[in-house]
Design an enzyme around this catalytic site. Sequence first.
Site, PDB file in Angstrom:
ATOM      1  N   HIS A  83       0.939  -1.100  -0.014  1.00 24.78           N
ATOM      2  CA  HIS A  83       0.109  -0.045   0.134  1.00 24.78           C
ATOM      3  C   HIS A  83       0.809   1.229  -0.109  1.00 24.78           C
ATOM      4  CE1 HIS A  83      -2.413   2.850   2.015  1.00 24.78           C
ATOM      5  NE2 HIS A  83      -3.748   2.163   1.609  1.00 24.78           N
ATOM      6  N   ASP A 139       3.437  -4.359   7.903  1.00 24.52           N
ATOM      7  CA  ASP A 139       2.267  -3.663   7.399  1.00 24.52           C
ATOM      8  C   ASP A 139       1.003  -4.756   7.864  1.00 24.52           C
ATOM      9  OD1 ASP A 139       0.043  -2.521   6.951  1.00 24.52           O
ATOM     10  OD2 ASP A 139       0.876  -1.450   5.006  1.00 24.52           O
ATOM     11  N   GLN A 190      -3.917  -5.000   7.104  1.00 25.10           N
ATOM     12  CA  GLN A 190      -4.931  -6.179   6.627  1.00 25.10           C
ATOM     13  C   GLN A 190      -4.863  -7.130   7.377  1.00 25.10           C
ATOM     14  OE1 GLN A 190      -7.539  -5.336   4.425  1.00 25.10           O
ATOM     15  NE2 GLN A 190      -6.688  -3.324   3.767  1.00 25.10           N
ATOM     16  N   LYS A 198      -9.842  -0.321  10.449  1.00 26.35           N
ATOM     17  CA  LYS A 198     -10.027  -1.634   9.889  1.00 26.35           C
ATOM     18  C   LYS A 198     -10.413  -2.717  10.706  1.00 26.35           C
ATOM     19  CE  LYS A 198      -6.725  -0.303   6.165  1.00 26.35           C
ATOM     20  NZ  LYS A 198      -7.532   0.252   5.172  1.00 26.35           N
ATOM     21  N   CYS A 215      -4.557   2.432  -3.627  1.00 26.63           N
ATOM     22  CA  CYS A 215      -3.258   2.938  -3.080  1.00 26.63           C
ATOM     23  C   CYS A 215      -2.311   2.060  -3.375  1.00 26.63           C
ATOM     24  CB  CYS A 215      -3.296   3.322  -1.538  1.00 26.63           C
ATOM     25  SG  CYS A 215      -4.651   4.748  -1.369  1.00 26.63           S
TER      26      CYS A 215
HETATM   27  N1  PLP Z   1      -1.688  -0.471   4.353  1.00 25.57           N
HETATM   28  C1  PLP Z   1      -2.540  -1.250   3.789  1.00 25.57           C
HETATM   29  C2  PLP Z   1      -2.264  -2.896   3.486  1.00 25.57           C
HETATM   30  C3  PLP Z   1      -3.699  -0.946   3.817  1.00 25.57           C
HETATM   31  O1  PLP Z   1      -4.788  -1.445   3.157  1.00 25.57           O
HETATM   32  C4  PLP Z   1      -4.031   0.463   4.217  1.00 25.57           C
HETATM   33  C5  PLP Z   1      -5.342   1.274   4.200  1.00 25.57           C
HETATM   34  O2  PLP Z   1      -6.057   0.992   3.114  1.00 25.57           O
HETATM   35  C6  PLP Z   1      -3.054   1.342   4.981  1.00 25.57           C
HETATM   36  C7  PLP Z   1      -1.805   0.665   5.247  1.00 25.57           C
HETATM   37  C8  PLP Z   1      -2.939   2.613   5.593  1.00 25.57           C
HETATM   38  O3  PLP Z   1      -3.963   2.549   6.712  1.00 25.57           O
HETATM   39  P1  PLP Z   1      -4.336   3.959   7.176  1.00 25.57           P
HETATM   40  O4  PLP Z   1      -4.974   5.034   6.314  1.00 25.57           O
HETATM   41  O5  PLP Z   1      -5.461   3.738   8.428  1.00 25.57           O
HETATM   42  O6  PLP Z   1      -3.195   4.755   7.977  1.00 25.57           O
END
Ligand code: PLP
Length: 406
Positions: free
Chosen positions: A122, A199, A202, A225, A364
């Site tokens: 992401h 990360d 998910q 999430k 993203c």
């Molecule tokens: N990493 C992953 C795999 C994501 O799916 C997301 C959000 O869609 C993020 C990072 C970013 O999370 P946040 O916008 O809550 O900081």
Amino acid sequence: MYDVNAIRADFPILSRTVNDKPLVYLDNGASAQKPQVVIDAITTAYSHEYANVHRGLHTLSNIATEKYEGVRAIIARFLGVANEDQIILNSGTTEGINMVAYSWAMPRMQAGDEIVLSVMEHHANIVPWHFLRERQGVALKWVDVDATGALETQKVIDAITPKTKLIAITQVSNVLGTKVDIKAICDAARAQGVPVLVDGSQGAVHMPVNVDELGCDFYAITGHKLYGPSGSGAIYVHKDRLAEMRPFMGGGDMIREVSKEEVTYNDPPMKFEAGTPGIVQTIGFGVALEYMMGIGMQAIAAHEDDLCAYARSRLSGLNWLNVQGSTANKAAIFSFTMEGAAHAHDISTILDKKGVAVRAGHHCAGPLMDHLGVRATCRASFGMYNTRDEVDVLIDALELAHDLFA
Ligand code: PLP
């Protein structure tokens, strides 16, 4: 397995209609809905227990501080971390990864050093590393997924060189649902002295996580999430990395003393938590994690695995639908495009008419979109409260979209 209808009853929004149809909420990958206990906790905090944390000596401040600080231990339990002082509270994964980039990586990386990333990261786990590339000449080394969307562990390990300073990798792809063998990567990386940032945005939603067993150095999660409020989150940091980190943001709470001449810092984790935090969001986040643990992460994973298998078999029956990634080792997240049709945005608009909420766009994940050769996909991402019946509604809505666009 659990009674999914009992769980659904805990989420008030799930009983509403959208465009006169029962809501079928399949946008959990972007943000999950909130159970009543979380909504109640937020209301209680603001109605009866609100004040700023840490600095006050009055009753309300003490209550708020106790509740807010109590969340650290809940997160530690959720992640299988023994020492709650290794949990830094923040506003979500984006802040957590940026903190690692600024606090840990920037002071210790120089031109020619390498960061290994998968192509399915992401942007939150890409752009902070581009900062290091742009500003310090650090090289980003990308590991591709294979034709099924799987990430071969060995390819990640093979990308490690004597110049590798960090592996930054997702546990589950937010686009393909692909699961990554984090433990195997951490084992190999540790043997070569390379820290691993995971990360878990998910991953932590869909499977039980034990950070101590995984053996990673950083593990980032995001509250919204995980059925909690937006603006809440946390990152686990290995104690050795914690000792190496300099503060990223300066301000109240993260200091011990400040004079005109100098500043001394609080101990971690406070050292990395400058300013008034998302007090009520964090309190709500703790309640959301308790709610998930009350149901049981194994039970949630089993329910979602069943949904994943069912959705996969139903979607594969639509021969005009291109589902991205066929690997069996995945969470219930499906990205697709429709042959001859319509942009993903048009498909999602038709689905919305049927009450089905999916996300459309690049999610993203620019490098993955390039790798797949698509500009955008529709994504249906499932959560603990979704049902097989909702998969059927999705399929009917897709058939309608296909009839309209074919
Ligand atoms: N990493 C992953 C795999 C994501 O799916 C997301 C959000 O869609 C993020 C990072 C970013 O999370 P946040 O916008 O809550 O900081």
